[in-house]
Design an enzyme around this catalytic site. Sequence first.
Site, PDB file in Angstrom:
ATOM      1  N   CYS A   3      38.905  12.955 -50.342  1.00  0.00           N
ATOM      2  CA  CYS A   3      39.657  13.924 -49.547  1.00  0.00           C
ATOM      3  C   CYS A   3      39.648  15.308 -50.191  1.00  0.00           C
ATOM      4  O   CYS A   3      39.833  16.319 -49.505  1.00  0.00           O
ATOM      5  CB  CYS A   3      41.094  13.452 -49.340  1.00  0.00           C
ATOM      6  SG  CYS A   3      42.022  13.187 -50.869  1.00  0.00           S
ATOM      7  N   ASN A   4      39.430  15.378 -51.493  1.00  0.00           N
ATOM      8  CA  ASN A   4      39.498  16.663 -52.192  1.00  0.00           C
ATOM      9  C   ASN A   4      38.150  17.212 -52.635  1.00  0.00           C
ATOM     10  O   ASN A   4      38.081  18.352 -53.086  1.00  0.00           O
ATOM     11  CB  ASN A   4      40.404  16.549 -53.427  1.00  0.00           C
ATOM     12  CG  ASN A   4      41.867  16.516 -53.043  1.00  0.00           C
ATOM     13  OD1 ASN A   4      42.264  17.080 -52.038  1.00  0.00           O
ATOM     14  ND2 ASN A   4      42.663  15.824 -53.842  1.00  0.00           N
ATOM     15  N   GLU A   6      43.104   2.072 -49.879  1.00  0.00           N
ATOM     16  CA  GLU A   6      43.778   2.247 -51.169  1.00  0.00           C
ATOM     17  C   GLU A   6      44.876   3.299 -51.114  1.00  0.00           C
ATOM     18  O   GLU A   6      45.967   3.103 -51.652  1.00  0.00           O
ATOM     19  CB  GLU A   6      42.739   2.622 -52.229  1.00  0.00           C
ATOM     20  CG  GLU A   6      43.311   2.750 -53.639  1.00  0.00           C
ATOM     21  CD  GLU A   6      42.246   3.127 -54.657  1.00  0.00           C
ATOM     22  OE1 GLU A   6      42.613   3.407 -55.808  1.00  0.00           O
ATOM     23  OE2 GLU A   6      41.054   3.145 -54.284  1.00  0.00           O
TER      24      GLU A   6
END
Length: 415
Positions: A50-51, A188
């Site tokens: 996501c980053n 997760e």
Amino acid sequence: MNLVVLGINHETAPLAVRERLAFSQAELAPALSALAGAPGVAEAAIVSTCNRTELYVNAHEVDAVLEWFAASRGRNPLELAPHLYRLIDEDAARHAFRVAAGLDSMVLGETQILGQLKDAERVAREAGSLGVLLNGLFQRAFQVAKEVRSETRIGAASVSMAAAAVKLAERLYPSVSECSVLFIGAGEMIELCAAHFCAQHPRGMAVANRTLERGARLAEQYGGSAMLLSDLSERIAEFDIVVSCTAAPLAIVGKGTVERALKRRRHRPMFIVDLAVPRDVEPEVADLPDAYLYTVDDLAEVVRNGHAARQSEAEAAGLIIEAGVHEFRQWLAGRALVPTIRELKDHADRIARNELARARKRLAAGDDANDVLERLSEQLAAKLLHAPLATLNAAAPEEQESLLRTTRRIFRLHD
């Protein structure tokens, strides 16, 4: 060949750019095969979270990797260039070690990225795109991360994305215990969020997932229920807090769905956290009154509050990383010697085999054994020293001093 890292992260690109450049899990294996087969590329691994989206490659030229990256995402290289960082060899290794240790994360010292790096290494290995160089890089990155964890307190009191989401929810609601929480996805990150939110004992909890079985397993851990994603539009109005993180390529929660849910809720507020890249929730949802939408980038302010307290630990971690870079540099230098060392050994072996064959022929012909052995030793010494002596004799005057020093060092000749 060079070790190259080409990528973007939360510091260099906004979420709107990152989600367009991310690779889904289904894309990774074919993308790795294509990248490793690109001109001038020998090895490849892709980290997509996501980053960050990062390409780790063993390649001749960075530009060729950039062109492949842009083409694979359907973009123009010039469009990507302002957001990209390009790191080579030692700088690339330093970056990889910082990422593994959590020093390059939005949450300083977070541990989830290490697992994501291990997943990237595994996928590359299974795809056949991982070679000696990248394997050496990743194994050393994992070791450095382990040392940072054991020798510093960089991860102590680390504010995770999940914990930050709880903190933000508590700004809107007096207590999470009075709320019903819906988790969309069962990966997760959702498991981590479920642990943090359910520690506050919410009034109700449910998991919506593409497959009911996996969602049910997670829901059962916290006494909740499970539903299919297809039921989402009908049931989302039941929940005060919605946390979503799936691998869907397109948004699964639209503005219309949330708008209808808010009407059914009689405009009681709805807190929505979208941790997915690409986004699960249409950004226009943020325009709706009574809808409070937060993305991974919106959580930055909360998670960065603890950075100052961990800065001294980050400095200590930096020293461990520099030591790791030094060891990696030595390993690279040793690898550069391998072809020459192998060729030198082969050269010596050929001379030895040829002279041994001649000696055996003389012995078979009845020549004196001592004479044969003396001649064998003389020929071995002469042929092994022929090339270095010829080079010394033919050297230009300005080269002789340097060659002499090198020769004396290699053969350990003492003054």
